[in-house]
Every structure is written in C-alpha cells, then in structure tokens.
Design an enzyme around this catalytic site. Structure first.
Site, PDB file in Angstrom:
ATOM      1  N   SER A 131       0.814  -1.125  -0.023  1.00 53.18           N
ATOM      2  CA  SER A 131       0.020   0.052   0.016  1.00 53.18           C
ATOM      3  C   SER A 131       1.041   1.120  -0.073  1.00 53.18           C
ATOM      4  CB  SER A 131      -0.905  -0.073   1.257  1.00 53.18           C
ATOM      5  OG  SER A 131      -1.633   1.317   1.345  1.00 53.18           O
ATOM      6  N   TYR A 144      -1.825  -1.642  10.492  1.00 56.21           N
ATOM      7  CA  TYR A 144      -1.991  -1.663   8.765  1.00 56.21           C
ATOM      8  C   TYR A 144      -0.845  -1.272   8.440  1.00 56.21           C
ATOM      9  CZ  TYR A 144      -3.994  -1.078   4.162  1.00 56.21           C
ATOM     10  OH  TYR A 144      -4.468  -1.307   2.689  1.00 56.21           O
TER      11      TYR A 144
END
Ligand code: NAD
Length: 271
Positions: A131, A144
C-alpha cells in the site's frame, strides 16, 4: 490466481484478466462475493473459498490450481487485505493480530504455497499487495502500516533471492481506491475522537480516493506486463512516494493539509 477476488481490486483484476482471455483461479473468504465475481466472468474460472491465514489450505489450493490450469501459472496475486482504525494507545490486540495474520501472513502463506510451482516452470510473477501505507506511516493505521511495510520488505527480499531465475516478485502500492476496504474495517470507536460512525468514516475515506478498482486493475496488470518491480497505483501513490523520499520525517505535514482540502471539497459537494 487472485486472493481477495470477492470484492474491490481483486474482483476488478479477475474481470480484466478473464476478459483478456486468461483462465483465472479466484479465492476469497467471502463466498457470496466470490460467487458474484465468478458470475461476472465469461472465461474459465476456478473459484475457491479460502482463508489466506490457513497455510495448509493455501498449499492445497496451489495443488488444485496447478491441476486445473491448462497451461503455466502466469501470476499469483496475493491481494486479500483488511483494515483497522485505532490509535496505538487504544489498540485492541485481537484486531491488530487479525489484520497482521491476513495482510502479512496471508501474503507469506500465498507466496510459499505458489512459489514452488513458478520455480519449477522457471517462469511467472508473485505480485504482493502492499500500500502507500507501506511507504509512509499514518496515524491510527499502525497495524495496517506495519503489515504493509512487512509485505514490502518480504517481497523485496524475495526479489533478490529470485535473481537468476525466471520468476519475479512485485510490490504493489495502491493509493486510495474506491472499494469496500473501509466498510469491512474493524473500528471500535472514532480514533480521532470526532464521534464519527464507521459509516461516516468510510464515506470520508471514499471521498479522498482517486482511483476506481478497474483503473487500479489496469495499472497493476500493465505494470506486471512491463516487468516493473514496484507498481504505484494512482496519482496519490506517486505523491506519497515522492514525499517519503524528499521529506522522510515531515511528509505528514503535507498529507494532513491535502486531506483537509479533499474533505472540505467533499463537504461542499455534499452541502
Ligand atoms: N482500497 C484502497 O484504497 C487500498 C489502498 C492500498 C492498498 N489496498 C490493498 O488492496 C488489497 C485489496 O483491497 P480492496 O481495497 O480491494 O478491499 P476490499 O475490501 O474491497 O476487498 C478485499 C477482499 O479480501 C477478502 N478477504 C478478507 N480477509 C480475507 C481472508 N482472511 N482470506 C481471504 N480473503 C479475505 C475480503 O473478503 C474482500 O473480498 C488489500 O490488500 C488492501 O490492503 C487497498
């Protein structure tokens, strides 16, 4: 082979590759989502309910994919992922473990299960989804970010090991893509203390996304075809990448202001 193909980027990838004539093996923990994806494909499809956290089942699935495919396995997209929103202080360990088991260990399991097939062919690509949060640290996204930095490190290390073979390892760093990720996230309370519901937070996330799942799938597919080692998805991903390089300790100062502007624009449009 694509994990997390029951929604978002994984579904769009399956649709694109199938449309272009490739057989696709699709996996997801969400059976209904998987069925919906399968129904939208016209070419050969192997669907499989799979929890990417289960290393043994990933291995079993890899055997099934190999037996099913008429030809070589071209690419493995370890794409399944989830989100949690929480401050570090209020983090619920169970939520963080859930996320790390899926986002990081799921990618490791998928890589280990399918890599022997690719090595035996001496051809193919492992495509792991990190990401932009694998490039910069963001508040209330500690687990995350940790999982996505881990995917990036794991995949970069693998790439070096694969030198001299016909197999490649690719990191994908999407910016904001309009998918169900925020709606599927675990949120116990608004980590910013603004009293927003999960629904409101998801709407705010969607307001700052700049890329559709179809566009993301196109960028990822083209990047893999071009032999890229890291694929940035969306204009915001290029911005995050540049900021992380030029201002490695101060990038958030810029990101915060940009986010505030995008949120204000959303409010204006809504009002
Ligand atoms: N949407 C974004 O803005 C964005 C940005 C950067 C990275 N990503 C990453 O892209 C990937 C795809 O996410 P998306 O945005 O399409 O989200 P999404 O929620 O639309 O799709 C994710 C899919 O993963 C599946 N999944 C969740 N847990 C699973 C498990 N244990 N086993 C198998 N499947 C499981 C879900 O059922 C869902 O179908 C994720 O790794 C995500 O972290 C997304």
């Amino acid at each position: 082979m694509i994990t997390g193909a029951g929604s978002g980027i994984g579904r769009a990838l399956a649709q694109r590759l199938s449309r272009l004539g490739s057989p696709v093996a699709i996996a997801d923990i969400d059976e209904a989502g998987l069925e919906k994806t399968a129904a939208s494909l016209s070419g050969p499809v192997l669907r499989r309910v799979l929890d990417v956290r289960d290393a043994t089942d990933q291995l079993r699935f890899a055997g099934e994919v190999r037996a099913w495919l008429p030809d070589k396995l071209a690419a493995v997209f370890n794409n399944a992922g989830v989100a949690v929103a929480s401050s570090v202080r209020d983090a619920v360990p169970e939520d963080d473990d859930w996320l790390i088991d899926i986002n990081f260990r799921g990618v490791v399991n998928g890589t280990r299960a399918f890599l022997p097939i690719l090595l035996e062919q001496d051809e193919g690509v492992i495509v792991n989804t990190s990401s932009v949060f694998g490039l910069v640290g963001m508040p209330y996204q500690s687990a995350y970010c940790a999982s996505k930095f881990a995917v990036r490190g794991f995949t970069d290390a693998l790439r070096q090991e694969l030198r001299g073979t016909g197999v490649r390892a690719v990191n994908v760093h999407p910016g904001g893509v309009t998918t169900n990720i925020a709606r599927n996230a675990r949120v116990r309370k608004d980590p910013e203390g603004l009293g927003r519901t999960k629904e409101q937070m998801a709407a705010q996330f969607e307001a700052v996304t700049l890329t559709s799942p179809d566009k993301a799938a196109e960028i990822i597919h083209r990047g893999v075809e071009r032999g890229k080692a890291r694929i940035l998805v969306g204009p915001d991903a290029y911005m995050f990448d540049a900021l992380a390089r030029v201002a490695p300790t101060h990038y958030y100062w810029v990101i915060e202001r940009l986010q505030a502007r995008l949120r204000a624009r959303q409010k204006e449009t809504a009002g």
